[in-house]
Design a protein around this motif. Structure first.
Motif, PDB file in Angstrom:
ATOM      1  N   ALA A  14      -5.232   8.487   0.889  1.00 25.57           N
ATOM      2  CA  ALA A  14      -3.775   8.428   0.722  1.00 25.57           C
ATOM      3  C   ALA A  14      -3.179   9.829   0.628  1.00 25.57           C
ATOM      4  O   ALA A  14      -2.029  10.045   1.018  1.00 25.57           O
ATOM      5  CB  ALA A  14      -3.408   7.607  -0.517  1.00 25.57           C
ATOM      6  N   LYS A  56      -2.726   1.917  11.035  1.00 26.54           N
ATOM      7  CA  LYS A  56      -1.724   1.292  10.168  1.00 26.54           C
ATOM      8  C   LYS A  56      -2.129   1.439   8.702  1.00 26.54           C
ATOM      9  O   LYS A  56      -1.298   1.763   7.843  1.00 26.54           O
ATOM     10  CB  LYS A  56      -1.553  -0.180  10.522  1.00 26.54           C
ATOM     11  CG  LYS A  56      -0.521  -0.868   9.653  1.00 26.54           C
ATOM     12  CD  LYS A  56      -0.243  -2.275  10.077  1.00 26.54           C
ATOM     13  CE  LYS A  56       0.842  -2.853   9.174  1.00 26.54           C
ATOM     14  NZ  LYS A  56       1.397  -4.073   9.675  1.00 26.54           N
ATOM     15  N   LEU A  57      -3.409   1.202   8.421  1.00 31.91           N
ATOM     16  CA  LEU A  57      -3.917   1.313   7.056  1.00 31.91           C
ATOM     17  C   LEU A  57      -3.678   2.705   6.493  1.00 31.91           C
ATOM     18  O   LEU A  57      -3.157   2.854   5.392  1.00 31.91           O
ATOM     19  CB  LEU A  57      -5.413   0.987   7.026  1.00 31.91           C
ATOM     20  CG  LEU A  57      -6.122   1.232   5.701  1.00 31.91           C
ATOM     21  CD1 LEU A  57      -5.787   0.107   4.735  1.00 31.91           C
ATOM     22  CD2 LEU A  57      -7.610   1.340   5.904  1.00 31.91           C
ATOM     23  N   GLY A  59      -1.527   4.833   7.301  1.00 26.44           N
ATOM     24  CA  GLY A  59      -0.105   5.081   7.109  1.00 26.44           C
ATOM     25  C   GLY A  59       0.494   4.353   5.921  1.00 26.44           C
ATOM     26  O   GLY A  59       1.587   4.690   5.465  1.00 26.44           O
ATOM     27  N   THR A  60      -0.208   3.345   5.411  1.00 22.45           N
ATOM     28  CA  THR A  60       0.353   2.535   4.313  1.00 22.45           C
ATOM     29  C   THR A  60      -0.480   2.588   3.029  1.00 22.45           C
ATOM     30  O   THR A  60      -0.174   1.877   2.079  1.00 22.45           O
ATOM     31  CB  THR A  60       0.471   1.054   4.743  1.00 22.45           C
ATOM     32  OG1 THR A  60      -0.822   0.559   5.089  1.00 22.45           O
ATOM     33  CG2 THR A  60       1.416   0.897   5.917  1.00 22.45           C
ATOM     34  N   LEU A  61      -1.501   3.407   2.998  1.00 18.98           N
ATOM     35  CA  LEU A  61      -2.386   3.461   1.820  1.00 18.98           C
ATOM     36  C   LEU A  61      -1.645   3.779   0.518  1.00 18.98           C
ATOM     37  O   LEU A  61      -2.003   3.250  -0.530  1.00 18.98           O
ATOM     38  CB  LEU A  61      -3.488   4.501   2.027  1.00 18.98           C
ATOM     39  CG  LEU A  61      -4.768   3.984   2.632  1.00 18.98           C
ATOM     40  CD1 LEU A  61      -5.737   5.135   2.853  1.00 18.98           C
ATOM     41  CD2 LEU A  61      -5.403   2.897   1.814  1.00 18.98           C
ATOM     42  N   GLN A  62      -0.657   4.630   0.595  1.00 18.44           N
ATOM     43  CA  GLN A  62       0.058   4.991  -0.631  1.00 18.44           C
ATOM     44  C   GLN A  62       0.794   3.794  -1.228  1.00 18.44           C
ATOM     45  O   GLN A  62       1.167   3.809  -2.392  1.00 18.44           O
ATOM     46  CB  GLN A  62       1.021   6.175  -0.401  1.00 18.44           C
ATOM     47  CG  GLN A  62       2.145   5.897   0.559  1.00 18.44           C
ATOM     48  CD  GLN A  62       1.762   6.137   2.026  1.00 18.44           C
ATOM     49  OE1 GLN A  62       0.593   6.223   2.381  1.00 18.44           O
ATOM     50  NE2 GLN A  62       2.764   6.233   2.873  1.00 18.44           N
ATOM     51  N   HIS A  63       0.978   2.717  -0.450  1.00 19.02           N
ATOM     52  CA  HIS A  63       1.660   1.518  -0.942  1.00 19.02           C
ATOM     53  C   HIS A  63       0.686   0.436  -1.410  1.00 19.02           C
ATOM     54  O   HIS A  63       1.125  -0.609  -1.872  1.00 19.02           O
ATOM     55  CB  HIS A  63       2.565   0.925   0.149  1.00 19.02           C
ATOM     56  CG  HIS A  63       3.577   1.889   0.660  1.00 19.02           C
ATOM     57  ND1 HIS A  63       4.597   2.388  -0.119  1.00 19.02           N
ATOM     58  CD2 HIS A  63       3.705   2.474   1.872  1.00 19.02           C
ATOM     59  CE1 HIS A  63       5.322   3.231   0.594  1.00 19.02           C
ATOM     60  NE2 HIS A  63       4.808   3.311   1.807  1.00 19.02           N
ATOM     61  N   TYR A  64      -0.615   0.699  -1.254  1.00 23.50           N
ATOM     62  CA  TYR A  64      -1.599  -0.326  -1.641  1.00 23.50           C
ATOM     63  C   TYR A  64      -1.577  -0.541  -3.151  1.00 23.50           C
ATOM     64  O   TYR A  64      -1.630   0.397  -3.928  1.00 23.50           O
ATOM     65  CB  TYR A  64      -3.007   0.073  -1.198  1.00 23.50           C
ATOM     66  CG  TYR A  64      -4.081  -0.827  -1.792  1.00 23.50           C
ATOM     67  CD1 TYR A  64      -4.212  -2.135  -1.358  1.00 23.50           C
ATOM     68  CD2 TYR A  64      -4.918  -0.374  -2.802  1.00 23.50           C
ATOM     69  CE1 TYR A  64      -5.168  -2.979  -1.900  1.00 23.50           C
ATOM     70  CE2 TYR A  64      -5.875  -1.210  -3.348  1.00 23.50           C
ATOM     71  CZ  TYR A  64      -5.996  -2.506  -2.898  1.00 23.50           C
ATOM     72  OH  TYR A  64      -6.939  -3.333  -3.443  1.00 23.50           O
ATOM     73  N   TRP A  74      -7.372  -7.150   1.567  1.00 18.89           N
ATOM     74  CA  TRP A  74      -6.147  -6.526   2.055  1.00 18.89           C
ATOM     75  C   TRP A  74      -6.333  -6.015   3.485  1.00 18.89           C
ATOM     76  O   TRP A  74      -5.505  -6.251   4.358  1.00 18.89           O
ATOM     77  CB  TRP A  74      -5.750  -5.392   1.113  1.00 18.89           C
ATOM     78  CG  TRP A  74      -4.401  -4.798   1.372  1.00 18.89           C
ATOM     79  CD1 TRP A  74      -3.185  -5.432   1.288  1.00 18.89           C
ATOM     80  CD2 TRP A  74      -4.121  -3.454   1.746  1.00 18.89           C
ATOM     81  NE1 TRP A  74      -2.176  -4.539   1.579  1.00 18.89           N
ATOM     82  CE2 TRP A  74      -2.716  -3.318   1.862  1.00 18.89           C
ATOM     83  CE3 TRP A  74      -4.920  -2.337   1.978  1.00 18.89           C
ATOM     84  CZ2 TRP A  74      -2.092  -2.129   2.204  1.00 18.89           C
ATOM     85  CZ3 TRP A  74      -4.301  -1.149   2.318  1.00 18.89           C
ATOM     86  CH2 TRP A  74      -2.904  -1.056   2.438  1.00 18.89           C
ATOM     87  N   ILE A  78      -4.647  -7.274   7.242  1.00 24.04           N
ATOM     88  CA  ILE A  78      -4.065  -6.429   8.287  1.00 24.04           C
ATOM     89  C   ILE A  78      -4.753  -6.725   9.623  1.00 24.04           C
ATOM     90  O   ILE A  78      -4.085  -6.879  10.654  1.00 24.04           O
ATOM     91  CB  ILE A  78      -4.192  -4.931   7.912  1.00 24.04           C
ATOM     92  CG1 ILE A  78      -3.364  -4.622   6.665  1.00 24.04           C
ATOM     93  CG2 ILE A  78      -3.770  -4.043   9.087  1.00 24.04           C
ATOM     94  CD1 ILE A  78      -3.617  -3.240   6.074  1.00 24.04           C
TER      95      ILE A  78
END
Length: 181
Positions: A14, A56-57, A59-64, A74, A78
């Protein structure tokens, strides 16, 4: 990888550090590729979609945030959604075996065929003719041995509905197999 190690790897990725990306791909790449490959049936497409999932993962890890299921569920979610989107774009709708009148697996020389092998072959054929979502659901439940809670999260379905769908799929398969023997 235990929960503490995974948290550190997720935090590292992240933060944009390459070693975190590598460890996540090493740990979960096979799971993602396997799920997508089963769903789309084409290795080249599965490889490309697996890369898309990880892009995609990352790019979105900080929102996990853990939502009652693990990181593997999770990332499977995806992957599942990416494969479903791909199938919607590339494949015509499949037809259910229920819609094929008089379906029966033919065997030329029945006296030489082991009855259990025939049943297995018929079951595999019936499963192959199920819609993609039903086949994937069976695989996640029976082969990957995931609990209903995780499958519900992956497929964005509630557990009760999922249990009912599994029951209906099993009933349909049982009925098909009974009519062919």
């Amino acid at each position: 990888m235990n929960a503490n190690e995974l948290k550190k790897v997720i935090d590292t990725a992240a933060a944009g550090r390459e070693e975190g990306y590598r460890k996540l791909f090493s740990e979960f790449g096979g799971i993602v590729f396997s799920l997508i490959s089963r769903m789309v049936g084409d290795t080249a497409d599965a490889e490309e979609l697996t890369q898309d999932v990880f892009l995609k993962l990352f790019g979105t890890l900080q929102h996990y945030q853990q939502q009652g299921v693990g990181f593997a569920a999770w990332i499977r979610r995806i992957a599942y959604n990416k494969a479903i989107d791909h199938l919607r774009r590339t494949r015509p709708n499949t037809i259910s075996i229920d819609d094929v009148p008089g379906f029966q697996l033919s065997v030329e020389n029945e006296e030489n065929v082991n009855v259990s092998e025939l049943k297995i072959e018929q079951l595999m054929q019936a499963i192959a003719n199920l819609p993609e979502k039903d086949r994937t659901l069976l695989h996640l439940f029976y082969i990957d041995d995931l609990p209903l809670k995780e499958i519900a999260f992956i497929t964005s379905t509630d557990s009760t509905t999922l249990a009912m769908r599994l029951s209906r799929i099993r009933q349909r398969l049982k009925k098909q197999l009974a009519s062919t023997l």
